[in-house]
Design a protein around this motif. Sequence first.
Motif, PDB file in Angstrom:
ATOM      1  N   ALA A  80       1.369   8.522  -8.976  1.00 61.34           N
ATOM      2  CA  ALA A  80       0.665   7.566  -9.833  1.00 61.34           C
ATOM      3  C   ALA A  80       1.104   7.734 -11.287  1.00 61.34           C
ATOM      4  CB  ALA A  80      -0.849   7.774  -9.702  1.00 61.34           C
ATOM      5  N   ARG A 128      -9.125   8.142 -11.602  1.00 56.10           N
ATOM      6  CA  ARG A 128      -9.858   8.492 -10.385  1.00 56.10           C
ATOM      7  C   ARG A 128      -9.305   9.761  -9.742  1.00 56.10           C
ATOM      8  NH1 ARG A 128      -8.590   4.464  -7.553  1.00 56.10           N
ATOM      9  NH2 ARG A 128      -7.239   5.471  -6.034  1.00 56.10           N
ATOM     10  N   LEU A 129      -7.976   9.822  -9.611  1.00 53.15           N
ATOM     11  CA  LEU A 129      -7.351  11.000  -8.988  1.00 53.15           C
ATOM     12  C   LEU A 129      -7.595  12.255  -9.814  1.00 53.15           C
ATOM     13  CD1 LEU A 129      -3.999   9.413  -7.784  1.00 53.15           C
ATOM     14  CD2 LEU A 129      -5.761  10.391  -6.309  1.00 53.15           C
ATOM     15  N   GLU A 165      -3.234  10.054  -1.168  1.00 50.85           N
ATOM     16  CA  GLU A 165      -4.653  10.209  -1.543  1.00 50.85           C
ATOM     17  C   GLU A 165      -5.535  10.211  -0.282  1.00 50.85           C
ATOM     18  OE1 GLU A 165      -8.192   8.082  -4.183  1.00 50.85           O
ATOM     19  OE2 GLU A 165      -6.195   7.166  -4.122  1.00 50.85           O
ATOM     20  N   ASN A 213      -4.193  -1.043 -13.129  1.00 48.83           N
ATOM     21  CA  ASN A 213      -4.379  -0.433 -11.799  1.00 48.83           C
ATOM     22  C   ASN A 213      -3.902   1.017 -11.790  1.00 48.83           C
ATOM     23  OD1 ASN A 213      -5.640  -2.397 -10.355  1.00 48.83           O
ATOM     24  ND2 ASN A 213      -3.774  -3.253  -9.459  1.00 48.83           N
ATOM     25  N   PHE A 214      -2.725   1.229 -12.372  1.00 49.89           N
ATOM     26  CA  PHE A 214      -2.156   2.583 -12.401  1.00 49.89           C
ATOM     27  C   PHE A 214      -3.029   3.509 -13.249  1.00 49.89           C
ATOM     28  CE2 PHE A 214       2.287   0.459 -11.886  1.00 49.89           C
ATOM     29  CZ  PHE A 214       2.024   0.245 -10.540  1.00 49.89           C
ATOM     30  N   CYS A 238       4.345   5.957 -11.791  1.00 48.96           N
ATOM     31  CA  CYS A 238       4.084   4.505 -11.869  1.00 48.96           C
ATOM     32  C   CYS A 238       3.607   4.123 -13.272  1.00 48.96           C
ATOM     33  CB  CYS A 238       3.040   4.081 -10.847  1.00 48.96           C
ATOM     34  SG  CYS A 238       3.577   4.218  -9.145  1.00 48.96           S
ATOM     35  N   GLU A 257      -6.238   3.226 -13.886  1.00 47.90           N
ATOM     36  CA  GLU A 257      -7.497   3.478 -13.170  1.00 47.90           C
ATOM     37  C   GLU A 257      -7.286   4.494 -12.045  1.00 47.90           C
ATOM     38  OE1 GLU A 257     -11.219   3.709 -11.995  1.00 47.90           O
ATOM     39  OE2 GLU A 257     -10.573   2.694 -13.825  1.00 47.90           O
ATOM     40  N   THR A 258      -6.151   4.361 -11.330  1.00 45.14           N
ATOM     41  CA  THR A 258      -5.828   5.304 -10.244  1.00 45.14           C
ATOM     42  C   THR A 258      -5.668   6.717 -10.792  1.00 45.14           C
ATOM     43  OG1 THR A 258      -4.726   3.544  -9.014  1.00 45.14           O
ATOM     44  CG2 THR A 258      -4.209   5.804  -8.361  1.00 45.14           C
ATOM     45  N   TYR A 309       3.790   3.640  -5.604  1.00 43.41           N
ATOM     46  CA  TYR A 309       2.341   3.384  -5.606  1.00 43.41           C
ATOM     47  C   TYR A 309       1.766   3.453  -4.182  1.00 43.41           C
ATOM     48  CZ  TYR A 309      -2.196   1.412  -6.782  1.00 43.41           C
ATOM     49  OH  TYR A 309      -3.542   1.217  -6.946  1.00 43.41           O
ATOM     50  N   SER A 331       1.539   6.984  -3.188  1.00 45.26           N
ATOM     51  CA  SER A 331       0.375   7.583  -3.862  1.00 45.26           C
ATOM     52  C   SER A 331      -0.916   7.261  -3.105  1.00 45.26           C
ATOM     53  CB  SER A 331       0.290   7.061  -5.306  1.00 45.26           C
ATOM     54  OG  SER A 331      -0.890   7.534  -5.919  1.00 45.26           O
ATOM     55  N   GLN A 332      -1.052   5.980  -2.689  1.00 48.66           N
ATOM     56  CA  GLN A 332      -2.240   5.566  -1.939  1.00 48.66           C
ATOM     57  C   GLN A 332      -2.364   6.336  -0.617  1.00 48.66           C
ATOM     58  OE1 GLN A 332      -1.177   1.297  -2.097  1.00 48.66           O
ATOM     59  NE2 GLN A 332      -3.318   0.950  -2.729  1.00 48.66           N
TER      60      GLN A 332
END
Length: 933
Positions: free
Chosen positions: A99, A118-119, A87, A111-112, A102, A114-115, A80, A83-84
């Motif tokens: 992500a 978004r990505l 990004e 959280n995963f 994950c 939503e990520t 994770y 991944s952050q």
Amino acid sequence: QMEDPIQLKEEGNKYFQANDYEKALQSYTQAIKLNKDKALQAVLYRNRAACFLKKEEYAKAASDASRAIDINASDIKALYRRSQALEKLGKLDQAFKDAQKCATIEPRNKNFQETLRRLGANIQEKVNAGGAVLESQSKVQKMFEILLDENSDKEKREKAANNLIVLGREEAGAERIFQNNGVNLLLQLIETKNPELILAAVRTLSGMCTGHKARATAILHYLGIDSICMWMSVDNEEISLAVCNLLQSITDCLLGQGKEEHHGKEEAVVLDTKKDLKMITMRLLDMLVSKKVSGQGRDRALNLLNKNIPRKDLKDHDNSRTIFVIDNGLKKILKVVGQIPEMPDCLPLTENTQLTASVLLNKLYDDLRCDPERDNYRVICEEYIKSKIDPQNMDKTLHAIQIVSGVLQGPFDLGNKLLGMKGVMEMMVALCGSEREIDQLVAVEALIHASTKLSRATFIISNGVNLLKEIYKKTKNEKIKIRALVGLCKLGSAGGTDYGLRQFAEGSTEKLARQCRKWLCNTTIDARTRKWAVEGMSYLTLDADVKDDFVEDEPALKAMFDLAKTSDKTILYSVASALVNCTNSYDTKELVPELVQLAKFSKQHVPEEHPKDKKDFVVKRVKRLLKAGVVSALACMVKADSAILTDQSKELIARVFLALCEDPKDRGTIVAQGGGKALIPLAVEGTEVGKIKASHALAKIAAISNPDIAFPGERVYEVVRPLVSLLNTERDGLQNYEALLGLTNFSGRSDKLRQKIVKEKALPDIENYMFENHDQLRQAATECMCNLVVSKEVQERFVADGNDRLKLVVLLCGEDDEKVQVAAAGALAMLTAAQKKLCSKMTQVTTQWLEILQRLCLHDNMEVQHRGLVIAFNLISADKELAKKLVESELLEILTYVGKQEDHPKKQHIINVARDCLTKCMDYQLIKPFSQA
């Protein structure tokens, strides 16, 4: 120093939780060096990755997370964090994969999920944008194809040209054109010699250069300064102006001006700009003396030099650009100034070229920092003029006289020194007597400029007046005739009155004025010659009969107003002078009767007021001017460049505006035609007298106008400072009074305006005028304060210890002047309603407080009575003890008397407040209802 990796990890965790990421990093790094356990090593790397994320060092974060994943591929925290980091580094597809892993390991983790969403959206947007870039590149190419194809439809060509210009103004679009061989294609458009395509190409280049130093420098070098100057030299106003704007955009970038933008490492690739700036300056100076350059092109070169060479701020000590131009180009500027349009060898000029050159001479001279620099400037001028004076070659000598004339229109002090050169003045007078018309034309014009200095005028009066008269009577050349007339007028009015003027005009000023008005209205005469007619009127209107006839001649007035819109310093000053004369807005000295009698006894001339200079005639003239559109003309004049609109001209315009604002009925017309907006800069910059006159005119408008209409938007806040500047003991009573009225009007509009008035430190001045003996000033100041006390900031000043503000307001409530009482009681009512502390403070500031309050509550004026009762209600509501004190006084009888009155529509608001006071006292159980008594 610890050597246990586990302890170091725990220590790092504590630092991380305390947000001390630097110390956490040190602990984890030390632990990594000492640790030999693989599982612990993965934890240490992912923890250090978390520190790097917090420090925004994303590449290091991704690297440490990868090391942790290498040890344990399913380490969800490491995945994770990587991944952050990815990004943030813009590697969206790789970040998405991590992500996704994950989310596979923990599918219910929000959280995963939503990520991932978004990505996914960001990746799609990037894909679409990439397609858009390719599409837009294709469109740019298509635009150029349409523009370069001679067989393209005209409408398509125009659309493509406009789209290209718009694209060039946007950063992304400009870069796209630049990176796709756009500059070369734009150069091809220019080489087509089609005016529309040239304009489109130049405007696109101008947009591409704006605010981007690297691109501007590259475009300058690719096009070449010689080519740019050649395009600017063409005899096409639109193209010449567009190229001038392009060169200005490039110059702004090289000077570091224009819009601030950051373009990464661009500064590193841009070379020193001084060399490019010198190259541009030298080419512009070369343009000034080239016969291949059109008059328009010469004007553009002069304008660019005017704008970019002198310092913007005199606090900046570097005037090296000015020194460079003086050393390398002063003689070239003098050559332009010395041109005689009527001679065959004259360079191509416009009507403004020589005046613009004179303005440049003036700006360069003013930009010099010390006497040696000014001496060098003077020596260059003197040597150049001497090189032109040749008794054997009259044409060459004429150029020398024309140069002196041009310098006199620029740096006047320097021009005056040049007049002192041996034989210059004598040569001017001698040329007036020449048989050649060209000699007379140049000499008369030079004499006019020279006679501005009274000492020079005396020499000309004794040596050249008869020659001017002779020229005026005999010449058939209108250009010479008008100049001779202005020369006579200028010399005649050297004393500042119409007496000397009449002497020179042999009593026929009206006849001369009629001739001037004819010239003004004759559009077949060139503007340069008509300019002299305006200057003639500026002197002739000193005569009362002339100015009265002039304002009746609407075509002549409108012709003068049209000329005022041209960029000419002399015309602006002359128009403003004529209007000052017509409105009688000049300063006049009061004649002491005893001194008048003494002068008559000694047979001296005593100027008497002409019947047409009396108020009734002046009012009529003002009305005629307003009808003819004088406000629009003045508003246009105010917009002129500072080099053309001098401080003296500003003062004259301010005087005229003040005269126009005299009648309140006319102020709406003045506002509607832009007078309010035009007055603001005049009140801020210029001579002290000019600023006061403009501020007074603003005060007259502000006193009776709706501020939202007179000064819309943010403009109203700019008016506050000029109004406050009139609250000064050095200003006269009328200025004080009308400024207070204006501020009263403003302070009643909004809290933001009240704050602005306080910020401009007007409060102490307003308070001082509340003490004034003058009834109207005291009344206006009190009314202004009544509006200002709505502001919390003003209320706090009343609450603060150690001031007599509240005492002053209480005492003013006891004044005999009803208007003062209304305002003061209103202020006190609002203060005691807003601040309970002031209720008790009011009883301490003066022993007369109760007597004053009782008088207010019994006042014959219902407005005063209502405000007094509101104050009483505020005091009763504030404190039971204070209410008890009031009940024990005669005020209870007053309240009972008013409260028991029968309901009445006109008095109901007063009766209701009295009843509220009694009800409050009953709530405190200080009194009982009548039935229980």
